[in-house]
Design a protein around this motif. Structure first.
Motif, short mmCIF file in Angstrom:
data_model
loop_
_atom_site.label_atom_id
_atom_site.label_comp_id
_atom_site.label_asym_id
_atom_site.label_seq_id
_atom_site.Cartn_x
_atom_site.Cartn_y
_atom_site.Cartn_z
N TYR A 20 11.21 10.85 11.56
CA TYR A 20 9.82 10.47 11.31
C TYR A 20 9.32 10.95 9.95
CZ TYR A 20 7.97 15.12 12.50
OH TYR A 20 7.67 16.45 12.51
N GLU A 21 9.79 12.12 9.48
CA GLU A 21 9.33 12.59 8.16
C GLU A 21 9.81 11.64 7.06
OE1 GLU A 21 10.47 16.61 7.51
OE2 GLU A 21 8.99 17.42 8.92
N TYR A 22 11.06 11.20 7.17
CA TYR A 22 11.57 10.24 6.20
C TYR A 22 10.80 8.93 6.30
CZ TYR A 22 15.75 13.16 5.40
OH TYR A 22 16.62 14.17 5.08
N ALA A 23 10.59 8.46 7.53
CA ALA A 23 9.90 7.19 7.73
C ALA A 23 8.48 7.23 7.16
CB ALA A 23 9.88 6.82 9.21
N GLU A 24 7.79 8.36 7.34
CA GLU A 24 6.43 8.51 6.80
C GLU A 24 6.45 8.43 5.26
OE1 GLU A 24 3.51 8.56 7.94
OE2 GLU A 24 3.51 9.31 10.00
N ALA A 25 7.34 9.21 4.66
CA ALA A 25 7.40 9.24 3.20
C ALA A 25 7.82 7.89 2.63
CB ALA A 25 8.37 10.34 2.74
N LEU A 26 8.80 7.25 3.26
CA LEU A 26 9.28 5.96 2.79
C LEU A 26 8.24 4.87 2.96
CD1 LEU A 26 12.93 6.14 4.14
CD2 LEU A 26 12.26 6.14 1.73
N ASP B 285 4.98 5.27 2.66
CA ASP B 285 4.05 5.42 1.54
C ASP B 285 4.67 4.89 0.24
OD1 ASP B 285 2.15 6.57 3.17
OD2 ASP B 285 2.78 8.62 2.73
N GLN B 286 5.93 5.21 0.02
CA GLN B 286 6.61 4.75 -1.19
C GLN B 286 6.72 3.22 -1.22
OE1 GLN B 286 7.44 6.49 -3.83
NE2 GLN B 286 8.93 8.12 -3.40
N LEU B 287 7.12 2.65 -0.11
CA LEU B 287 7.30 1.19 -0.04
C LEU B 287 5.99 0.47 -0.38
CD1 LEU B 287 9.16 -0.82 2.70
CD2 LEU B 287 6.96 -1.57 1.86
N ALA C 291 3.34 1.67 -1.97
CA ALA C 291 2.92 1.94 -3.35
C ALA C 291 3.68 1.08 -4.36
CB ALA C 291 3.13 3.43 -3.66
N HIS C 292 4.98 0.87 -4.14
CA HIS C 292 5.79 0.13 -5.10
C HIS C 292 5.70 -1.38 -4.93
CE1 HIS C 292 7.80 3.44 -7.14
NE2 HIS C 292 8.01 4.03 -5.98
N ASN C 293 5.12 -1.84 -3.82
CA ASN C 293 5.11 -3.28 -3.54
C ASN C 293 3.72 -3.83 -3.29
OD1 ASN C 293 8.14 -4.25 -3.13
ND2 ASN C 293 7.95 -2.16 -2.30
N ARG C 294 2.69 -3.06 -3.64
CA ARG C 294 1.32 -3.45 -3.32
C ARG C 294 0.97 -4.85 -3.84
NH1 ARG C 294 -2.16 0.08 -1.32
NH2 ARG C 294 -0.96 1.85 -2.15
N GLU C 295 1.44 -5.19 -5.04
CA GLU C 295 1.07 -6.50 -5.61
C GLU C 295 1.67 -7.65 -4.84
OE1 GLU C 295 3.21 -7.69 -9.33
OE2 GLU C 295 3.99 -5.64 -9.23
N HIS C 296 2.71 -7.39 -4.02
CA HIS C 296 3.35 -8.45 -3.26
C HIS C 296 2.91 -8.47 -1.79
CE1 HIS C 296 5.98 -9.24 -6.63
NE2 HIS C 296 6.31 -7.95 -6.67
N LEU C 297 2.08 -7.53 -1.39
CA LEU C 297 1.70 -7.40 0.02
C LEU C 297 0.20 -7.76 0.14
CD1 LEU C 297 3.49 -4.01 0.82
CD2 LEU C 297 4.39 -6.34 1.09
N SER C 298 -0.09 -8.88 0.75
CA SER C 298 -1.48 -9.34 0.81
C SER C 298 -2.38 -8.42 1.62
CB SER C 298 -1.52 -10.74 1.45
OG SER C 298 -1.02 -10.70 2.78
N TRP C 299 -1.79 -7.63 2.52
CA TRP C 299 -2.56 -6.76 3.41
C TRP C 299 -2.75 -5.36 2.85
CZ3 TRP C 299 0.53 -2.68 4.57
CH2 TRP C 299 1.92 -2.89 4.50
N ALA C 300 -1.99 -5.00 1.82
CA ALA C 300 -2.01 -3.60 1.34
C ALA C 300 -3.22 -3.31 0.46
CB ALA C 300 -0.73 -3.33 0.56
#
Length: 435
Positions: A414-420, A422-424, A426-435
């Motif tokens: 779960y610690e990895y999943a939480e951090a990943l 956030d990273q995912l 942050a790095h893909n916000r322009e492609h995610l209509s919901w973010a």
């Protein structure tokens, strides 16, 4: 066979094929296959569709020169207009990369910060690619449905299993395609000193999670020569897969090279942390390829393209399109399609990658013997991840992304999943209509 009037049957009408992502540096590989195999798949019109006008002009110019050199009678057009390009098409090939190599570079790097493999089709990077890609592909498919309602959609866009499932779930006439199986078929044929068409693979699993449990000569009922192949050529095969020979000997099967991310995960992470990303290598290669494509004297695919990836993609695509359009093609092909009871431990609507009988009604998987739990367990686990990944791609939301990451066997903490998560985002916000 003659018709009752004594006339031979009519040759199939030359097809209209549209390639979405036609400006890709992959495309000359596809064009070369279309030109060489024109008797298998007669093409009257080929449309390359891409919003990147500069790339499209370069690729389109080379494509026309390849057709001209090989005497192909079909016409090649280029356009940025998707709706016009696919109108009336018989088959539409999808080979797009949302976000380009820059997004791939991110997919291959930020997961390493958590000690997880950075790769564009599996793990956290693979999920990021799915989230960017599925909505775009579904929009394209809906426009294909309006402009060419009878067209088959052939998906080569990764992650192929998740994207194909999204297409099928939305009711599209779609089949997924990967070049891993045809690449292994060609390698085995060379080792066995026989024609590729004589080699039938007992290929089973999910896209980028497959094993060859048999290698048969002559067809599905032919002699299984896999034990002899491993005994005589195990070192060569293991070297290609970058796995120890003893792993293949103990398993008695040939895993796809993507299984290295699972069977040697930590070693791969250490390796990836010490060298440039594959995305950086490919981006440099693409710049060189595009410069070469602009040479008006070039009229064949350059040797450098073989290092780009996608080997034999064109031959697999021609074979599949020809079968779907009733023009010919091999009776059995490795494709991505609905499970429909083939693997009884998976839901019917899971998408699996197996040998199938392919024709104008689509792909029907061949029967698969009961799988060893070693493989069935991993397939079931990754299928559960793909369920959650598709849900996240279709509906969005941080919690859905987190659950998909937590379920993946290469993450699972779960610690990895939480951090990943956030990273995912942050790095893909322009492609995610919901973010």
């Amino acid at each position: 066979m003659l018709h009752s009037h004594g006339e031979p049957p009519l040759a199939p009408r030359p097809a209209k094929i549209a390639v979405v992502g036609g400006g890709s540096t992959y495309t000359p590989e596809l064009i070369d296959g279309f030109a060489r195999l024109r008797d298998t798949l007669p093409i009257g019109e080929l449309v390359l569709i891409d919003p990147a006008a500069g790339r499209l002009d370069l690729v389109g110019g080379l494509a026309r020169r390849i057709f001209a050199k090989q005497g192909h009678p079909g016409t090649i057009t280029t356009t940025a207009d998707l709706d016009a390009g696919v109108a009336g098409a018989d088959a539409v090939l999808l080979q797009l990369r949302v976000g380009g190599q820059a997004a791939r570079e991110q997919d291959e790097t930020w997961p390493l910060e958590c000690g997880c493999v950075g790769q564009e089709t599996t793990g956290a990077g693979g999920l990021a690619k799915a989230l960017r890609t599925v909505p775009v592909v579904l929009d394209i498919a809906e426009r294909v449905r309006r402009a060419a309602p009878e067209a088959w959609i052939i998906d080569f866009t990764n992650p192929v299993g998740i994207v194909t499932r999204a297409l099928l779930q939305a009711g599209h006439r779609a089949v997924g395609l990967c070049n891993v199986a045809i690449g292994l078929q060609r390698k085995f044929a060379a080792l066995l000193n026989t024609a590729p068409g004589e080699v039938h693979l007992d290929h089973v699993g999910l896209n980028h999670l497959t094993w060859e449990t048999g290698v048969r000569l002559g067809g599905p009922e032919g002699e299984n020569v896999l034990p002899a192949l491993l005994a005589e050529h195990g070192d060569t095969i293991a070297g290609d897969l970058r796995l120890p020979r003893e792993v293949l000997d103990r398993l008695g099967v040939v895993p796809s090279y993507y299984l290295r991310y699972f069977y040697a995960h930590d070693a791969v992470v250490r390796e990836l942390r010490t060298k440039p990303s594959r995305a950086a290598e490919v981006a440099a290669m693409e710049r060189q390829l595009l410069e070469m494509y602009g040479d008006p004297a070039l009229d064949e695919k350059p040797a450098l393209l073989a290092k780009r990836g996608g080997a034999f993609y064109s031959e697999a695509a021609v074979d599949l399109a020809a079968s779907l359009l009733g023009a010919g093609g091999s009776p059995f092909q490795v494709v991505n399609t609905y499970n429909n009871g083939t693997l009884p431990f998976l839901p019917d609507d899971a998408v699996i990658e197996v040998q199938a009988a392919v024709g104008t009604k689509g792909a029907s998987p061949l029967a698969v013997p009961e799988l060893d739990p070693l493989y069935a367990g991993l397939i079931a686990n990754v299928t559960a991840y793909e369920d959650l990944a598709l849900e996240a791609a279709l509906r969005g939301g941080r919690d859905r992304v987190f659950k998909a990451l937590l379920s993946h066997p290469l993450i699972g903490q779960y610690e990895y999943a939480e951090a990943l998560t956030d990273q995912l985002i942050a790095h893909n916000r322009e492609h995610l209509s919901w973010a």
